[in-house]
Design an enzyme around this catalytic site. Structure first.
Site, PDB file in Angstrom:
ATOM      1  N   CYS A 293      36.575  25.944  45.723  1.00 54.54           N
ATOM      2  CA  CYS A 293      37.168  27.240  45.392  1.00 54.54           C
ATOM      3  C   CYS A 293      36.662  28.189  46.470  1.00 54.54           C
ATOM      4  O   CYS A 293      36.881  27.938  47.649  1.00 54.54           O
ATOM      5  CB  CYS A 293      36.815  27.678  43.980  1.00 54.54           C
ATOM      6  SG  CYS A 293      35.103  27.410  43.501  1.00 54.54           S
ATOM      7  N   SER A 294      35.962  29.235  46.082  1.00 52.90           N
ATOM      8  CA  SER A 294      35.365  30.104  47.083  1.00 52.90           C
ATOM      9  C   SER A 294      33.908  29.723  47.299  1.00 52.90           C
ATOM     10  O   SER A 294      33.493  29.357  48.391  1.00 52.90           O
ATOM     11  CB  SER A 294      35.472  31.571  46.670  1.00 52.90           C
ATOM     12  OG  SER A 294      34.959  32.419  47.670  1.00 52.90           O
ATOM     13  N   ALA A 295      33.130  29.767  46.216  1.00 54.42           N
ATOM     14  CA  ALA A 295      31.721  29.378  46.305  1.00 54.42           C
ATOM     15  C   ALA A 295      31.524  27.886  46.102  1.00 54.42           C
ATOM     16  O   ALA A 295      30.499  27.326  46.471  1.00 54.42           O
ATOM     17  CB  ALA A 295      30.896  30.152  45.283  1.00 54.42           C
ATOM     18  N   GLY A 296      32.489  27.238  45.469  1.00 55.87           N
ATOM     19  CA  GLY A 296      32.379  25.805  45.227  1.00 55.87           C
ATOM     20  C   GLY A 296      31.573  25.462  43.996  1.00 55.87           C
ATOM     21  O   GLY A 296      31.023  24.360  43.901  1.00 55.87           O
ATOM     22  N   ILE A 297      31.517  26.374  43.027  1.00 62.89           N
ATOM     23  CA  ILE A 297      30.732  26.098  41.820  1.00 62.89           C
ATOM     24  C   ILE A 297      31.487  26.433  40.531  1.00 62.89           C
ATOM     25  O   ILE A 297      31.319  25.755  39.524  1.00 62.89           O
ATOM     26  CB  ILE A 297      29.390  26.858  41.836  1.00 62.89           C
ATOM     27  CG1 ILE A 297      29.602  28.357  42.013  1.00 62.89           C
ATOM     28  CG2 ILE A 297      28.479  26.307  42.919  1.00 62.89           C
ATOM     29  CD1 ILE A 297      28.326  29.182  41.958  1.00 62.89           C
ATOM     30  N   GLY A 298      32.330  27.480  40.529  1.00 63.59           N
ATOM     31  CA  GLY A 298      32.981  27.930  39.302  1.00 63.59           C
ATOM     32  C   GLY A 298      34.191  27.105  38.941  1.00 63.59           C
ATOM     33  O   GLY A 298      34.133  26.177  38.146  1.00 63.59           O
ATOM     34  N   ARG A 299      35.329  27.450  39.534  1.00 62.16           N
ATOM     35  CA  ARG A 299      36.545  26.690  39.274  1.00 62.16           C
ATOM     36  C   ARG A 299      36.403  25.240  39.732  1.00 62.16           C
ATOM     37  O   ARG A 299      36.973  24.330  39.125  1.00 62.16           O
ATOM     38  CB  ARG A 299      37.724  27.375  39.972  1.00 62.16           C
ATOM     39  CG  ARG A 299      38.223  28.591  39.220  1.00 62.16           C
ATOM     40  CD  ARG A 299      39.274  29.364  39.983  1.00 62.16           C
ATOM     41  NE  ARG A 299      38.682  30.386  40.842  1.00 62.16           N
ATOM     42  CZ  ARG A 299      39.379  31.334  41.459  1.00 62.16           C
ATOM     43  NH1 ARG A 299      40.697  31.387  41.309  1.00 62.16           N
ATOM     44  NH2 ARG A 299      38.781  32.226  42.205  1.00 62.16           N
TER      45      ARG A 299
ATOM     46  N   ASP B 117      43.317  36.037  38.751  1.00 59.59           N
ATOM     47  CA  ASP B 117      42.249  36.708  39.498  1.00 59.59           C
ATOM     48  C   ASP B 117      41.026  36.938  38.620  1.00 59.59           C
ATOM     49  O   ASP B 117      39.907  37.013  39.099  1.00 59.59           O
ATOM     50  CB  ASP B 117      42.743  38.050  40.042  1.00 59.59           C
ATOM     51  CG  ASP B 117      43.762  37.853  41.157  1.00 59.59           C
ATOM     52  OD1 ASP B 117      43.892  36.716  41.625  1.00 59.59           O
ATOM     53  OD2 ASP B 117      44.405  38.831  41.538  1.00 59.59           O
TER      54      ASP B 117
ATOM     55  N   GLN C   2      30.205  28.479  36.646  1.00 65.03           N
ATOM     56  CA  GLN C   2      29.554  29.734  37.001  1.00 65.03           C
ATOM     57  C   GLN C   2      29.526  30.743  35.859  1.00 65.03           C
ATOM     58  O   GLN C   2      28.627  31.571  35.780  1.00 65.03           O
ATOM     59  CB  GLN C   2      30.291  30.337  38.203  1.00 65.03           C
ATOM     60  CG  GLN C   2      29.606  31.534  38.850  1.00 65.03           C
ATOM     61  CD  GLN C   2      30.425  32.059  39.998  1.00 65.03           C
ATOM     62  OE1 GLN C   2      31.607  31.747  40.117  1.00 65.03           O
ATOM     63  NE2 GLN C   2      29.802  32.842  40.858  1.00 65.03           N
TER      64      GLN C   2
END
Length: 703
Positions: free
Chosen positions: A621-627, A576, A665
């Site tokens: 992922c969630s935003a599509g930039i970090g993971r 998390d 990110q």
């Protein structure tokens, strides 16, 4: 002095073009024994870069096909051709592409092989092509052929007709075919497509692409495309047919020639003695040409006006360009080397002693077609991304860099990358009717690389928060996207369908820390299903592991009844907070994803005609930039390391961020990419164990 030299150059090229026309007409008259008009001669010479023997060969093959397929004496007012033309299945668009090429569109779902003969269909096509080719701009800039298979069924496809059209265009028609773009090719088309490609000469084969509607605009500007193909143009077929009727079509130039139009006699320079000679309304000599126009060995030297030609006279190739014409926004100069004139578009030097001088770079580049773009949804054979740009380093150098800079140094490097302004615009993402489709107001989608959905009935937008991202030696290897919202799940599955995706990688959980990170766009239990618009998604099986969950999904297009298998990989061991304490879980997961993609592409067999690595992998992922960005960065760097022994983590991140804004990110993710690549190298025996104390992961909130 310079102006006198230019005038002399212009006269020389006029003479040599007229000489080429004379040779073409003489050779054709000797072969087919019919009078050939100057208009026809120039048309065929344009198509073969003023190489006279090749132009004559094209003309002979063209005549043979016309006779064989009954393409003479075409009357648009006689049935069944009149009705065929009214269908609008084939038309010439009113706009051109950025190079000036005309755009022809064949709409497959309007064709019914059982109700119309090949002869009638070919007559309708040739009637309109003849009209389009009356335009000198089309003769010079060529033709782009779009075969739109959107909404078509197998019953609309006619293999024999397709072969005849390719045979005509590949070497029997006087138009320079720049590209053939096959739009929204269904899976059943892949096998016949592979066979059809064999009938096309290799040079043209490199210009044949299967593309999706969203990626069509990467080949042709949107302003030149019709609305239903993602552009802004209205198709006005009725006006185009009216224009055809009023223009010189059906080879009227040949009819005039046979009536007795005199041919230009250019056996010697004195033939021109002050007469005005016009070819296709744009090549004119209005003053006497005095003296010999030949080199000491009898071969013409050419310098151009507005024509950038590579003219062959008497078997000698002579490159032509204008000393004053801008090329790539830079001036060009020419230099005589024997009987060949060459030019450089990169730099210009002044005229010396009345002779045009410059670089020794050949001019063939000005006649080469546009390089094949791999902006297709995975079907192009082109590997345009060499992957060698940037600042590549060996794995040993990367280890040294990590030790030398430490965590703080890598953080500062990341801050430098992050501080750069976005390299694109977000116009579509900010449109009022699209704002609600963005999960986060500050994570928007670039316009230039966005995935464009095809518009269906009732759709008010083609927008989805998703971008194409290039891989290692693969254009559009990934689709980097946000976790679907309940209201965008239908768009998500439409994107997966239209891009022929096989694998979805999800690097988040649906719920994390009490917050919804992604919509439940598939059923997490076996033998259960969901419907999203025209798509039925059924979960066939689920395999749960400590680090990931693998779901086999069945995606059905309710409208067409076609069913495809989708492999869904959810990486669940990303904590998390922060990044994984060990990279091996992610590395093993990544390898399994790649193996599955390869397995599914292989299972498609001959129905897959694209890149060997297959269609884009959807990563979110969630935003599509970090993971998401971390996964893609590692995949690219590992592929490159395996291939050539070097990697460029910073350059890769910068490249990804230029296509999907804000990718990677957090600074910890940037550090993790370095540590994971090193861990991968150790696991593969590329390195012995490496001591990297002090790089324990910080627990910062990370997407």
């Amino acid at each position: 002095m310079i102006e006198d030299t230019k005038d002399n150059c212009h006269r020389k090229v006029f003479f040599c073009i007229v000489k080429a026309v004379k040779q073409f007409i003489d050779l054709c008259n000797n072969t087919v024994r019919r009078n050939i008009s100057h208009t026809t001669a120039v048309k065929f010479l344009h198509a073969r870069k003023f190489d006279v023997p090749r132009a004559v060969s094209l003309y002979e093959q063209h005549e043979q096909i016309r006779l064989k397929e009954c393409l003479y004496n075409i009357d648009p007012d006689v049935e069944p051709l009149r009705s065929e033309l009214q269908t609008g299945k084939f038309t010439i668009l009113s706009a051109r592409d950025s190079s000036g090429a005309a755009i022809a569109l064949f709409t497959a779902n309007k064709h019914s092989p059982l109700s119309v003969t090949h002869t009638t269909t070919l007559q309708g096509i040739v009637y309109q092509l003849d009209c389009a080719l009356q335009d000198t701009e089309t003769q010079k800039s060529g033709l782009i052929f779009i075969y739109d298979m959107s909404g078509s069924k197998y019953s609309n496809f006619d293999y024999d007709l397709s072969q005849k059209i390719l045979t005509l265009l590949k070497g029997g028609y006087p138009a320079r075919l720049k590209k053939v773009l096959i739009v929204t090719a269904p899976l059943w088309f892949k096998a016949p497509f592979k066979i059809l490609r064999l009938f096309v000469r290799e040079k043209l084969r490199e210009r044949v692409f299967t593309v999706s509607v969203p990626t069509l605009s990467l080949h042709i500007p949107r302003k030149a495309l019709p609305i239903h193909l993602g552009g802004t143009q209205d198709i006005d077929h009725a006006t185009w047919l009216l224009y055809c009727r009023k223009s010189m079509t059906n080879r009227e130039d040949e009819l005039l020639a046979n009536i007795g139009q005199p041919a230009i006699n250019c056996n010697s320079v004195s033939d021109f003695s002050g007469d005005i000679i016009t070819i296709n309304n744009h090549i004119t000599i209005g003053t006497p040409i005095v003296g010999t126009e030949q080199t000491t060995n009898g071969d013409c030297i050419h310098l151009g006006t507005e024509l950038n030609e590579n003219i062959t006279v008497n078997g000698v190739s002579n490159s032509v360009t204008s000393p004053t014409s801008p090329i790539n926004n830079k001036s060009s100069s020419t230099i005589a080397t024997g009987t060949t004139l060459v030019a450089s578009s990169a730099q210009s030097t002044p005229l010396t002693n009345g002779v045009c001088r410059g670089s020794s770079t050949g001019l063939t580049e000005f006649w080469s077609e546009n390089p094949p773009s791999s902006a297709s949804s995975g079907f192009s054979d082109d590997d345009s991304l060499a992957g060698q740009e940037g600042d590549p380093k060996t794995i040993e150098q990367i280890v040294h860099l990590v030790k030398e800079r430490g965590r703080d140094g890598l953080f500062r490097e990341y801050v430098e990358i992050k501080s750069r302004a976005p390299e694109g615009t977000f116009v579509h993402a900010r449109m009022r009717n699209n704002l609600a489709k963005n999960r986060y107001t500050d994570v928007l989608c670039y316009d230039h690389s966005r995935v464009v959905l095809s518009r269906e009935d009732g759709d008010d937008s083609d927008y989805i928060n998703a971008n194409f991202v290039d891989g290692y030696k693969q254009k559009n290897a990934y689709i980097s996207t946000q976790g679907p919202l309940p209201k965008t799940s239908q768009d998500f599955w439409r994107m997966v369908w239209e891009q022929h995706c096989l694998v979805i990688v999800m690097t988040t959980r649906v719920m994390e820390r009490g917050r919804v990170k992604c919509g439940q766009y598939w059923e997490p239990t076996e033998n259960s299903s969901l419907e999203f618009g025209n798509f039925h998604v059924r979960t066939i099986s689920i395999e749960s592991n400590e680090e990931y969950t693998l779901s086999s999904l069945e995606l059905k297009n309710i409208k067409t009844e076609e069913v495809r298998n989708i492999s869904h990989w959810q990486f669940t061991s990303w904590p998390d907070y922060g990044v994984p304490s060990s990279a091996m879980a992610m590395l093993n997961f990544l390898q399994k994803v790649r193996d599955k993609q390869a397995q599914m592409v292989k299972a498609l067999g001959d129905t897959w005609a694209g890149h060997t690595r297959g269609p884009p992998i959807v990563v979110h992922c969630s935003a599509g930039i970090g993971r998401t960005g971390t996964f893609i960065t590692l995949d690219i760097c590992i592929s490159r390391l395996e291939d050539v022994g070097t990697a460029d983590i910073r350059g890769t991140v910068e490249k990804i961020r230029s296509q999907r804004a804000f990718s990677i990110q957090m600074p910890d993710q940037y550090v993790f990419c370095h540590l994971a690549l090193i861990e991968y190298a150790v696991s593969r025996g590329m390195l012995k164990s490496v001591d990297l104390e002090g790089f324990e992961e910080r627990e910062d909130d990370s997407d």
